[in-house]
Design a protein around this motif. Structure first.
Motif: not given
Length: 59
Positions: A33-39
């Motif tokens: 969730a975190g990496p996808i949200t940042r991208l």
């Protein structure tokens, strides 16, 4: 170059996503969730910069 080594050989992994337990699915979701949200935020910001609307009028 003489000291270069070949990359390790590919070893296939037997992965069946349908065999994941609910806890494993939750953990995977939490980790992604975190990496996808940042991208996504980065892509949206770059798109706003590209069209000249860097400021978000909703804020």
């Amino acid at each position: 170059m003489e000291n270069e080594q070949a990359p390790p050989a590919y070893t296939p992994v037997d992965f069946n996503p349908r065999a994941l337990t609910p806890g494993q699915v939750d953990e995977l979701t939490h980790k992604l969730a975190g990496p996808i949200t940042r991208l996504l935020r980065t892509e949206l910001r770059l798109e706003r910069e590209r069209i000249g609307k860097l400021r978000d009028p909703r804020r």
